[in-house]
Motif scaffolding. Structure first.
Motif, PDB file in Angstrom:
ATOM      1  N   ALA A 136       0.845  -1.206   0.000  1.00  0.00           N
ATOM      2  CA  ALA A 136       0.000   0.000   0.000  1.00  0.00           C
ATOM      3  C   ALA A 136       0.876   1.251   0.000  1.00  0.00           C
ATOM      4  CB  ALA A 136      -0.927  -0.014   1.209  1.00  0.00           C
ATOM      5  N   GLY A 137       1.943   1.222   0.805  1.00  0.00           N
ATOM      6  CA  GLY A 137       2.852   2.374   0.880  1.00  0.00           C
ATOM      7  C   GLY A 137       3.528   2.660  -0.450  1.00  0.00           C
ATOM      8  N   LEU A 138       3.715   1.605  -1.234  1.00  0.00           N
ATOM      9  CA  LEU A 138       4.402   1.774  -2.515  1.00  0.00           C
ATOM     10  C   LEU A 138       3.411   1.933  -3.672  1.00  0.00           C
ATOM     11  CD1 LEU A 138       7.164  -0.943  -2.062  1.00  0.00           C
ATOM     12  CD2 LEU A 138       7.532   1.516  -2.212  1.00  0.00           C
ATOM     13  N   GLY A 139       2.148   1.823  -3.357  1.00  0.00           N
ATOM     14  CA  GLY A 139       1.152   1.883  -4.441  1.00  0.00           C
ATOM     15  C   GLY A 139       1.185   0.638  -5.308  1.00  0.00           C
ATOM     16  N   SER A 140       1.654  -0.474  -4.748  1.00  0.00           N
ATOM     17  CA  SER A 140       1.695  -1.733  -5.507  1.00  0.00           C
ATOM     18  C   SER A 140       0.352  -2.424  -5.391  1.00  0.00           C
ATOM     19  CB  SER A 140       2.753  -2.678  -4.937  1.00  0.00           C
ATOM     20  OG  SER A 140       4.024  -2.201  -5.207  1.00  0.00           O
ATOM     21  N   ARG A 141      -0.124  -2.925  -6.496  1.00  0.00           N
ATOM     22  CA  ARG A 141      -1.438  -3.553  -6.478  1.00  0.00           C
ATOM     23  C   ARG A 141      -1.400  -4.979  -5.920  1.00  0.00           C
ATOM     24  NH1 ARG A 141      -4.292  -5.391 -11.949  1.00  0.00           N
ATOM     25  NH2 ARG A 141      -2.189  -6.211 -12.110  1.00  0.00           N
ATOM     26  N   ASP A 142      -0.388  -5.747  -6.338  1.00  0.00           N
ATOM     27  CA  ASP A 142      -0.439  -7.185  -6.054  1.00  0.00           C
ATOM     28  C   ASP A 142       0.490  -7.644  -4.936  1.00  0.00           C
ATOM     29  OD1 ASP A 142      -2.313  -7.507  -8.064  1.00  0.00           O
ATOM     30  OD2 ASP A 142      -0.798  -7.971  -9.582  1.00  0.00           O
ATOM     31  N   ILE A 143      -0.048  -8.507  -4.090  1.00  0.00           N
ATOM     32  CA  ILE A 143       0.758  -9.206  -3.097  1.00  0.00           C
ATOM     33  C   ILE A 143       0.773 -10.653  -3.574  1.00  0.00           C
ATOM     34  CG2 ILE A 143       0.899  -9.992  -0.679  1.00  0.00           C
ATOM     35  CD1 ILE A 143      -0.897  -6.796  -1.529  1.00  0.00           C
ATOM     36  N   SER A 144       1.956 -11.146  -3.954  1.00  0.00           N
ATOM     37  CA  SER A 144       2.055 -12.496  -4.523  1.00  0.00           C
ATOM     38  C   SER A 144       2.516 -13.454  -3.450  1.00  0.00           C
ATOM     39  CB  SER A 144       3.083 -12.533  -5.658  1.00  0.00           C
ATOM     40  OG  SER A 144       2.753 -11.610  -6.643  1.00  0.00           O
ATOM     41  N   LEU A 145       1.622 -14.314  -3.044  1.00  0.00           N
ATOM     42  CA  LEU A 145       1.977 -15.235  -1.971  1.00  0.00           C
ATOM     43  C   LEU A 145       2.376 -16.600  -2.515  1.00  0.00           C
ATOM     44  CD1 LEU A 145       2.094 -16.179   1.004  1.00  0.00           C
ATOM     45  CD2 LEU A 145      -0.306 -16.861   0.744  1.00  0.00           C
ATOM     46  N   TRP A 146       3.642 -16.929  -2.300  1.00  0.00           N
ATOM     47  CA  TRP A 146       4.041 -18.317  -2.502  1.00  0.00           C
ATOM     48  C   TRP A 146       4.336 -18.891  -1.126  1.00  0.00           C
ATOM     49  CZ3 TRP A 146       9.035 -20.535  -1.558  1.00  0.00           C
ATOM     50  CH2 TRP A 146       9.012 -21.932  -1.717  1.00  0.00           C
ATOM     51  N   LEU A 147       3.649 -19.991  -0.811  1.00  0.00           N
ATOM     52  CA  LEU A 147       3.760 -20.589   0.513  1.00  0.00           C
ATOM     53  C   LEU A 147       4.575 -21.883   0.433  1.00  0.00           C
ATOM     54  CD1 LEU A 147       2.389 -20.041   3.332  1.00  0.00           C
ATOM     55  CD2 LEU A 147       0.859 -21.921   2.746  1.00  0.00           C
ATOM     56  N   ASP A 198       1.162 -27.686   1.061  1.00  0.00           N
ATOM     57  CA  ASP A 198      -0.181 -27.227   1.432  1.00  0.00           C
ATOM     58  C   ASP A 198      -0.952 -26.582   0.279  1.00  0.00           C
ATOM     59  OD1 ASP A 198      -0.619 -27.926   4.320  1.00  0.00           O
ATOM     60  OD2 ASP A 198       1.341 -26.979   4.452  1.00  0.00           O
ATOM     61  N   ILE A 199      -0.256 -25.884  -0.609  1.00  0.00           N
ATOM     62  CA  ILE A 199      -0.948 -25.394  -1.829  1.00  0.00           C
ATOM     63  C   ILE A 199      -0.221 -26.030  -3.010  1.00  0.00           C
ATOM     64  CG2 ILE A 199      -1.913 -23.419  -3.050  1.00  0.00           C
ATOM     65  CD1 ILE A 199      -1.266 -21.641  -0.676  1.00  0.00           C
ATOM     66  N   ALA A 200      -0.662 -27.219  -3.380  1.00  0.00           N
ATOM     67  CA  ALA A 200       0.118 -28.003  -4.333  1.00  0.00           C
ATOM     68  C   ALA A 200      -0.286 -27.781  -5.787  1.00  0.00           C
ATOM     69  CB  ALA A 200       0.016 -29.486  -3.993  1.00  0.00           C
ATOM     70  N   ASP A 201      -1.533 -27.394  -6.047  1.00  0.00           N
ATOM     71  CA  ASP A 201      -1.911 -27.227  -7.451  1.00  0.00           C
ATOM     72  C   ASP A 201      -2.974 -26.135  -7.611  1.00  0.00           C
ATOM     73  OD1 ASP A 201      -4.456 -28.297  -6.939  1.00  0.00           O
ATOM     74  OD2 ASP A 201      -3.863 -30.321  -7.541  1.00  0.00           O
ATOM     75  N   TRP A 202      -3.370 -25.914  -8.856  1.00  0.00           N
ATOM     76  CA  TRP A 202      -4.259 -24.770  -9.152  1.00  0.00           C
ATOM     77  C   TRP A 202      -5.644 -24.963  -8.561  1.00  0.00           C
ATOM     78  CZ3 TRP A 202      -8.588 -24.710 -12.551  1.00  0.00           C
ATOM     79  CH2 TRP A 202      -8.824 -25.916 -13.214  1.00  0.00           C
ATOM     80  N   GLY A 203      -6.055 -26.202  -8.367  1.00  0.00           N
ATOM     81  CA  GLY A 203      -7.368 -26.442  -7.761  1.00  0.00           C
ATOM     82  C   GLY A 203      -7.376 -25.965  -6.318  1.00  0.00           C
ATOM     83  N   MET A 204      -6.308 -26.272  -5.603  1.00  0.00           N
ATOM     84  CA  MET A 204      -6.197 -25.837  -4.206  1.00  0.00           C
ATOM     85  C   MET A 204      -6.081 -24.325  -4.139  1.00  0.00           C
ATOM     86  SD  MET A 204      -3.551 -28.742  -2.853  1.00  0.00           S
ATOM     87  CE  MET A 204      -3.669 -30.387  -3.574  1.00  0.00           C
ATOM     88  N   ALA A 205      -5.295 -23.760  -5.047  1.00  0.00           N
ATOM     89  CA  ALA A 205      -5.119 -22.296  -5.054  1.00  0.00           C
ATOM     90  C   ALA A 205      -6.451 -21.617  -5.382  1.00  0.00           C
ATOM     91  CB  ALA A 205      -4.047 -21.898  -6.073  1.00  0.00           C
ATOM     92  N   LEU A 206      -7.189 -22.198  -6.307  1.00  0.00           N
ATOM     93  CA  LEU A 206      -8.486 -21.632  -6.703  1.00  0.00           C
ATOM     94  C   LEU A 206      -9.451 -21.646  -5.514  1.00  0.00           C
ATOM     95  CD1 LEU A 206     -10.411 -20.670  -8.986  1.00  0.00           C
ATOM     96  CD2 LEU A 206     -10.869 -23.061  -9.484  1.00  0.00           C
ATOM     97  N   HIS A 207      -9.504 -22.767  -4.826  1.00  0.00           N
ATOM     98  CA  HIS A 207     -10.377 -22.869  -3.660  1.00  0.00           C
ATOM     99  C   HIS A 207      -9.983 -21.820  -2.613  1.00  0.00           C
ATOM    100  CE1 HIS A 207     -12.556 -24.422  -0.198  1.00  0.00           C
ATOM    101  NE2 HIS A 207     -11.412 -24.327   0.467  1.00  0.00           N
TER     102      HIS A 207
END
Ligand code: RM4
Ligand code: MN
Ligand code: MN
Length: 396
Positions: A136-147, A198-207
């Motif tokens: 927010a401080g940088l005006g960045s839109r995306d927070i990309s979470l890789w877990l 814990d987040i192994a594929d796109w189905g899990m990420a989508l959920h």
């Protein structure tokens, strides 16, 4: 309108619209889990990363933003925001997506957002919230979470309880998002965990993105799939469900190899881009962040980044030139060979002369790689940075 004028216009429109974010860690010394081969020209400070990113943008015209990794680039957290803002000004590069770092602290040995300890989960959520504030401080839109969370041996963790913790953590993080910000949920089948992730594929990420809230979407890292996965198909599904948030581009032969985009299978990148062109051609509102997620272990960093962006532009342009109207007609008639030949034909077209024309028209170097060599930039940074040999600011 003549055929070639029409082609030029389509090509120029496609290239003008194409931007791809470069990662700060692509300029730093990186390696494998066996060690790092240190390069004298590698960036070891955030200033140097900004300087390298500016060079790539100057040569390619398509990389106005740089992704930042919180612990590597903003070790003091929100307090570092001011410093980054002045670097943005000085170098004409904006901070792009903000990547929380939940994989380096010792306390995350058994997980971060999915750790069985409520206290550790709480600290990980706090890091998410700090990352959102930095963005927010940088005006960045995306927070990309890789877990990175997962486990190494069967029976050692409750897979389902961890799903629940993750849902709670992502909801708590989502609640902190400002208007317009997005939480991108990345997935990966294995590494660093080798039994379950814990987040192994796109189905899990989508959920998880759906459970987190309306500002959460899925991030597709092209290197995070098993070899047989049809990536363009899942991309089409994510577009269809309105859940595609962005990409991390890189290439792979075996696992998460982080090799140069298109170096192993350029046709796959073409097929992915084609899905984007089809959807935008149909008037779908797409908001997809194109990002590069690569580490250049052996190649020179700046050179590799320029090469990557050039490859991305070529593949983007090839896929933009598919005659989609004609293709749809052939698809409806099930004219298989003609449809495939039309599709494949666009892939085999040499678009480099068209790209050169676009570069010239936009006041960019016609041959960015040659311009990089002639600029002497790499020699200059090699001299300036020699002796520093920092191995921080990236992984391994
Ligand atoms: C992970 C994942 C993340 C990236 C780190 C460095 O495998 O791809 O997106 O930030 O690597
Ligand atoms: Mn990634
Ligand atoms: Mn990765």
């Amino acid at each position: 309108m003549s055929l070639s004028k029409d082609l030029n216009e389509r090509a120029f429109r496609a290239l003008d619209a194409f931007q791809i974010e470069i990662p700060s860690w692509g300029f730093a010394n990186t390696g494998t889990r066996f060690g790092k081969f240190v390069q004298a020209a590698a960036a070891s400070t955030i200033e140097e990363k900004f300087s390298d990113a500016a060079q790539v943008h100057k040569l390619t015209g398509s990389t106005p933003t740089m992704a930042l990794h919180v612990l590597w680039d903003l070790p003091a957290g929100v307090e570092d925001v001011e410093k980054v803002r002045s670097l943005e000004q000085n170098h004409g590069i904006r901070a792009g997506s903000i990547n929380p770092n939940l994989f380096q602290d010792q306390e995350y040995k058994f997980g971060s957002l999915c750790n069985p300890s409520a206290e550790i989960r709480g600290r990980a959520v706090q890091h998410m919230i700090d990352s959102i504030r930095i963005a927010a401080g940088l005006g960045s839109r995306d927070i990309s979470l890789w877990l990175p969370d997962g486990s190494n041996y069967p029976g050692t963790q409750s897979i389902r309880r961890r799903v629940g913790w993750l849902e709670e953590a992502l909801q708590a993080s989502h609640a902190e998002l400002k208007e317009g910000q997005r939480l991108l949920v990345e997935y990966k089948p294995f590494e660093p965990a080798f039994y379950h992730t814990d987040i192994a594929d796109w189905g899990m990420a989508l959920h998880l993105a759906k459970v987190a809230g309306p500002q959460a979407k899925v991030l597709v890292d092209t290197g995070h799939h098993y070899s047989a996965q049809n990536i363009e198909q899942l991309v089409a599904w994510l577009i269809h469900t309105g859940m595609l948030g962005g990409f991390h581009f890189n290439d792979r032969r075996y696992a998460d190899d982080d090799l140069t985009l298109g170096s192993i299978d350029p046709y796959q990148v073409f097929r992915i881009f084609h899905e984007i062109h089809v959807a935008s051609g149909e008037g779908l509102e797409l908001d997809v962040a194109f990002m590069i997620d690569q580490s250049h272990n052996l190649k020179g960093k700046v050179e590799a980044m320029v090469q990557t962006v050039m490859s991305a532009q070529e593949l983007w342009l090839k896929s933009a030139l598919v005659d989609r109207e004609q293709l749809a007609v052939l698809q409806d008639k099930c004219e298989l060979v003609r449809a495939e030949e039309l599709f494949r034909g666009a892939f085999w077209q040499d678009v480099r002369p068209l790209l050169a024309e676009w570069r010239e028209a936009r006041g960019l170097p016609v041959d960015p790689m040659c311009a990089l060599r002639e600029s002497g930039y790499v020699e200059q940074i090699t001299k300036e940075r020699a002796g520093k040999q920092s191995t921080g600011g990236s992984y391994a």
